[in-house]
Design an enzyme around this catalytic site. Sequence first.
Site, PDB file in Angstrom:
ATOM      1  N   ASP A  48       0.843  -1.204   0.000  1.00  0.00           N
ATOM      2  CA  ASP A  48       0.000   0.000   0.000  1.00  0.00           C
ATOM      3  C   ASP A  48       0.878   1.252   0.000  1.00  0.00           C
ATOM      4  O   ASP A  48       2.066   1.184   0.345  1.00  0.00           O
ATOM      5  CB  ASP A  48      -0.876  -0.032   1.259  1.00  0.00           C
ATOM      6  CG  ASP A  48      -1.640   1.260   1.461  1.00  0.00           C
ATOM      7  OD1 ASP A  48      -2.362   1.660   0.532  1.00  0.00           O
ATOM      8  OD2 ASP A  48      -1.502   1.872   2.546  1.00  0.00           O
ATOM      9  N   ASP A  87      -0.273   5.280   0.818  1.00  0.00           N
ATOM     10  CA  ASP A  87      -0.467   6.289   1.870  1.00  0.00           C
ATOM     11  C   ASP A  87      -0.674   5.628   3.233  1.00  0.00           C
ATOM     12  O   ASP A  87      -1.537   4.776   3.398  1.00  0.00           O
ATOM     13  CB  ASP A  87      -1.654   7.199   1.524  1.00  0.00           C
ATOM     14  CG  ASP A  87      -1.524   8.572   2.184  1.00  0.00           C
ATOM     15  OD1 ASP A  87      -0.516   8.824   2.872  1.00  0.00           O
ATOM     16  OD2 ASP A  87      -2.440   9.391   2.006  1.00  0.00           O
ATOM     17  N   ASP A 129      -1.390  -0.294   6.034  1.00  0.00           N
ATOM     18  CA  ASP A 129      -1.610   0.299   7.363  1.00  0.00           C
ATOM     19  C   ASP A 129      -3.072   0.294   7.771  1.00  0.00           C
ATOM     20  O   ASP A 129      -3.391   0.630   8.911  1.00  0.00           O
ATOM     21  CB  ASP A 129      -1.135   1.755   7.363  1.00  0.00           C
ATOM     22  CG  ASP A 129      -2.042   2.626   6.511  1.00  0.00           C
ATOM     23  OD1 ASP A 129      -2.107   2.382   5.274  1.00  0.00           O
ATOM     24  OD2 ASP A 129      -2.731   3.507   7.050  1.00  0.00           O
TER      25      ASP A 129
END
Lengths: 254, 254
Positions: free
Chosen positions: A10, A12, A206
């Site tokens: 991923d 951001d 995240d």
Amino acid sequence: MKHYEGFLIDLDGTMYRGTEKIEAAVQFVKKLKEKDINYLFVTNNSTRTKEVVAESLQQFGVPATPDDVLTTSMATAQFIKDENPNASVYFIGEVGLKQALEEVGLKYEEEKPDYVVMGMDREITYEKLTKACLAVRKGAKFVSTNPDIALPTEQGFLPGNGSLTSVVSVSTMVDPIFIGKPEPIIVEQALKKIGTAAERTIMVGDNYHTDILAGLRAGIDTLLVHTGVTTKEMLLAIKEKPTYALSSLEEWTF
Amino acid sequence: MKHYEGFLIDLDGTMYRGTEKIEAAVQFVKKLKEKDINYLFVTNNSTRTKEVVAESLQQFGVPATPDDVLTTSMATAQFIKDENPNASVYFIGEVGLKQALEEVGLKYEEEKPDYVVMGMDREITYEKLTKACLAVRKGAKFVSTNPDIALPTEQGFLPGNGSLTSVVSVSTMVDPIFIGKPEPIIVEQALKKIGTAAERTIMVGDNYHTDILAGLRAGIDTLLVHTGVTTKEMLLAIKEKPTYALSSLEEWTF
């Protein structure tokens, strides 16, 4: 820790936070590169092209080329192409989606397209929404790049593509096929692109409710890193855990 | 048939179909006028001003002044005014809503309004939607003129205000208060405006799922006329019937 041949990563919250890089993540990807382990950046951002995504990663010192990037627009284009290589498509979206659809050779058609695709479009108009609604009512298959309802920005939470998509789903009473995380389709497309076996590939992110869920639904291992949305405390309340959860990618041992 | 002192009358499908007047309805309203019975036209169209609505009725030969019209924009403005006469409002909408809010003296405010109001806006932009989302997240009360998901036109079904409203409700996870039919709020506002007792007032319309439901929910008598959306056959399948159902308003006996 198991040995993985492919890392789906991923952006951001994982590689950077807004305009600030996450140094441990940069070092992590450099290590992957050194060890010749495959990796692919997988993002729900439909507006940017793979070239722009790679460039922004390079500016953080991350070894990244456009070939190392799978945007949800690219996954959407490939998904449609796989279903019907000759499909015509009407889309609402920005340059990232436009380019992705063109690169796989899908034809643009406003009146009677086979597919209607919705991606984030900050130049959305009533006319565009009208064309999408009319085409879906005429029977076009309805696809949306990603279900994110809100985009975190310095201004606050702005409307995301999932909320724009709802104009057409509410008006036509037809639910779209969502491609992006937490749907498994983007992960399935990522597995095809990275080329490593599913049992040797891991999803890193995240955000439990997008990155990790997408991995779980696609049936691959997952690594949650607490550098963004999902904290350790939040994870405690969640039943189906990721395979791994780390405070920082620095803790990963190869 | 019971004697009523007030008639709340729907427009499209009841008084006219698109650009074509329904002669029996014109004669019906003329009869009301002659007999000095109160009537009020009640419409979910939020974009037009009461002056424009009255003018278009006059062109069909219907005795109508702006005072005989309650648009859902006017009902929305009055609803907010009743809750808080000093409220500030950010709105998305066209001239009908703008004028209605101004006429009751509500202040326009983009940054931290007390209310966010959404009405049909064919000039909708991402920026307008962003302002609405940010204000609702800051705690503004969220109101929408009407829940119609689609507008029937010669082109086909275009997105209605209910579908535009969903951008903000989906993005913020806050459901709006809808004012228009089938919600009872517009009927409650209509009763205040027409001034007749609820038990002596009847709601007249062609659409069971908007006009009649609004009347039922507001606890007043209802008259379904089969000149528009809801046919006799459709009504057979519906449990909670209107007080009266007629093929034409010509069948009404005073």
